[in-house]
Design a protein around this motif. Structure first.
Motif, PDB file in Angstrom:
ATOM      1  N   LEU A  28       0.838  -1.202   0.000  1.00  0.00           N
ATOM      2  CA  LEU A  28       0.000   0.000   0.000  1.00  0.00           C
ATOM      3  C   LEU A  28       0.870   1.248   0.000  1.00  0.00           C
ATOM      4  N   LYS A  29       1.914   1.271   0.811  1.00  0.00           N
ATOM      5  CA  LYS A  29       2.806   2.441   0.842  1.00  0.00           C
ATOM      6  C   LYS A  29       3.482   2.641  -0.514  1.00  0.00           C
ATOM      7  N   GLN A  30       3.856   1.564  -1.186  1.00  0.00           N
ATOM      8  CA  GLN A  30       4.482   1.675  -2.495  1.00  0.00           C
ATOM      9  C   GLN A  30       3.495   2.234  -3.522  1.00  0.00           C
ATOM     10  N   VAL A  37      -2.280   5.121  -5.930  1.00  0.00           N
ATOM     11  CA  VAL A  37      -3.387   5.287  -4.982  1.00  0.00           C
ATOM     12  C   VAL A  37      -3.195   6.627  -4.278  1.00  0.00           C
ATOM     13  N   THR A  38      -4.277   7.377  -4.122  1.00  0.00           N
ATOM     14  CA  THR A  38      -4.204   8.650  -3.400  1.00  0.00           C
ATOM     15  C   THR A  38      -4.263   8.387  -1.900  1.00  0.00           C
ATOM     16  N   LEU A  39      -3.979   9.415  -1.119  1.00  0.00           N
ATOM     17  CA  LEU A  39      -4.074   9.273   0.330  1.00  0.00           C
ATOM     18  C   LEU A  39      -5.507   8.947   0.732  1.00  0.00           C
ATOM     19  N   SER A  40      -6.457   9.603   0.102  1.00  0.00           N
ATOM     20  CA  SER A  40      -7.857   9.348   0.393  1.00  0.00           C
ATOM     21  C   SER A  40      -8.217   7.888   0.107  1.00  0.00           C
ATOM     22  N   GLY A  41      -7.767   7.393  -1.020  1.00  0.00           N
ATOM     23  CA  GLY A  41      -8.019   5.996  -1.374  1.00  0.00           C
ATOM     24  C   GLY A  41      -7.344   5.037  -0.418  1.00  0.00           C
ATOM     25  N   ALA A  42      -6.130   5.381   0.003  1.00  0.00           N
ATOM     26  CA  ALA A  42      -5.390   4.532   0.939  1.00  0.00           C
ATOM     27  C   ALA A  42      -6.105   4.463   2.286  1.00  0.00           C
ATOM     28  N   HIS A  54      -3.838  -1.250  10.709  1.00  0.00           N
ATOM     29  CA  HIS A  54      -2.825  -1.237  11.760  1.00  0.00           C
ATOM     30  C   HIS A  54      -1.614  -0.384  11.399  1.00  0.00           C
ATOM     31  N   MET A  55      -1.590   0.181  10.184  1.00  0.00           N
ATOM     32  CA  MET A  55      -0.462   1.015   9.762  1.00  0.00           C
ATOM     33  C   MET A  55      -0.500   2.352  10.489  1.00  0.00           C
ATOM     34  N   LYS A  56       0.675   2.840  10.861  1.00  0.00           N
ATOM     35  CA  LYS A  56       0.743   4.142  11.519  1.00  0.00           C
ATOM     36  C   LYS A  56       0.474   5.248  10.502  1.00  0.00           C
ATOM     37  N   VAL A  57      -0.242   6.263  10.947  1.00  0.00           N
ATOM     38  CA  VAL A  57      -0.589   7.389  10.080  1.00  0.00           C
ATOM     39  C   VAL A  57       0.687   8.075   9.579  1.00  0.00           C
ATOM     40  N   ALA A  58       1.672   8.239  10.451  1.00  0.00           N
ATOM     41  CA  ALA A  58       2.920   8.900  10.057  1.00  0.00           C
ATOM     42  C   ALA A  58       3.614   8.140   8.934  1.00  0.00           C
ATOM     43  N   ASP A  59       3.612   6.813   8.992  1.00  0.00           N
ATOM     44  CA  ASP A  59       4.237   6.017   7.934  1.00  0.00           C
ATOM     45  C   ASP A  59       3.512   6.199   6.607  1.00  0.00           C
ATOM     46  N   LEU A  60       2.189   6.253   6.655  1.00  0.00           N
ATOM     47  CA  LEU A  60       1.418   6.465   5.433  1.00  0.00           C
ATOM     48  C   LEU A  60       1.703   7.847   4.852  1.00  0.00           C
ATOM     49  N   LEU A  61       1.733   8.865   5.709  1.00  0.00           N
ATOM     50  CA  LEU A  61       1.997  10.219   5.224  1.00  0.00           C
ATOM     51  C   LEU A  61       3.388  10.334   4.615  1.00  0.00           C
ATOM     52  N   LYS A  62       4.376   9.708   5.250  1.00  0.00           N
ATOM     53  CA  LYS A  62       5.748   9.785   4.744  1.00  0.00           C
ATOM     54  C   LYS A  62       5.924   9.051   3.425  1.00  0.00           C
ATOM     55  N   SER A  63       4.989   8.197   3.070  1.00  0.00           N
ATOM     56  CA  SER A  63       5.079   7.512   1.782  1.00  0.00           C
ATOM     57  C   SER A  63       4.564   8.383   0.637  1.00  0.00           C
ATOM     58  N   LEU A  64       3.930   9.507   0.963  1.00  0.00           N
ATOM     59  CA  LEU A  64       3.475  10.433  -0.074  1.00  0.00           C
ATOM     60  C   LEU A  64       4.667  11.167  -0.684  1.00  0.00           C
ATOM     61  N   PRO A  65       4.587  11.483  -1.975  1.00  0.00           N
ATOM     62  CA  PRO A  65       5.661  12.270  -2.582  1.00  0.00           C
ATOM     63  C   PRO A  65       5.769  13.637  -1.905  1.00  0.00           C
ATOM     64  N   ARG A  66       6.977  14.089  -1.687  1.00  0.00           N
ATOM     65  CA  ARG A  66       7.291  15.396  -1.099  1.00  0.00           C
ATOM     66  C   ARG A  66       6.786  15.559   0.340  1.00  0.00           C
ATOM     67  N   VAL A  67       6.596  14.454   1.041  1.00  0.00           N
ATOM     68  CA  VAL A  67       6.227  14.514   2.456  1.00  0.00           C
ATOM     69  C   VAL A  67       7.269  13.715   3.229  1.00  0.00           C
ATOM     70  N   GLU A 100      -8.580  16.454   3.108  1.00  0.00           N
ATOM     71  CA  GLU A 100      -8.615  17.835   2.597  1.00  0.00           C
ATOM     72  C   GLU A 100      -7.185  18.356   2.400  1.00  0.00           C
ATOM     73  N   GLN A 101      -6.304  18.055   3.326  1.00  0.00           N
ATOM     74  CA  GLN A 101      -4.930  18.541   3.265  1.00  0.00           C
ATOM     75  C   GLN A 101      -4.186  18.008   2.030  1.00  0.00           C
ATOM     76  N   PHE A 102      -4.452  16.765   1.652  1.00  0.00           N
ATOM     77  CA  PHE A 102      -3.709  16.138   0.578  1.00  0.00           C
ATOM     78  C   PHE A 102      -4.551  15.829  -0.655  1.00  0.00           C
ATOM     79  N   SER A 103      -5.649  16.539  -0.843  1.00  0.00           N
ATOM     80  CA  SER A 103      -6.486  16.292  -2.031  1.00  0.00           C
ATOM     81  C   SER A 103      -5.987  17.057  -3.226  1.00  0.00           C
TER      82      SER A 103
END
Length: 103
Positions: A28-30, A37-42, A54-67, A100-103
């Motif tokens: 999913l992170k990849q 997949v967008t953050l919303s979709g994830a 069970h994934m940490k929110v911080a790990d998901l956010l850090k997988s976004l480009p430029r985050v 909203e932040q990452f749309s």
């Protein structure tokens, strides 16, 4: 609390389940990293599948480009999300804020 002793078969099953869960979260992170997949979709996927929830929110956010670490921490602080919060523990306002932040 005493840890129950498990049979070798139970241990192997637990290891296999843990490995499958780590692979699913990494996949999913990849997909998020590649833009498939967008953050919303994830988040929506994670709320449907317990393993991904069970994934940490911080790990998901850090997988976004430029985050990175800093931007993820800033966004989470602004939305009042604890640094060790998992996706399943997010409230509806926090989810809406992230989308909203990452749309």
């Amino acid at each position: 609390m005493v840890i129950p002793s498990l049979t070798p078969e139970q241990l192997e099953a637990a290891r296999a389940a843990a490995t499958a869960a780590r692979r699913a979260r990494a996949e999913l992170k990849q997909k998020v990293r590649s833009g498939e997949v967008t953050l919303s979709g994830a988040i929506d996927l994670a709320l449907q599948e317990e393993v991904l929830a069970h994934m940490k929110v911080a790990d998901l956010l850090k997988s976004l480009p430029r985050v990175g670490e800093k931007r993820a921490a800033d966004v989470m602080e602004r939305l009042e999300i604890s640094q060790n919060r998992r996706i399943r523990g997010l409230g509806r306002h926090q989810i809406a804020g992230l989308k909203e932040q990452f749309s």
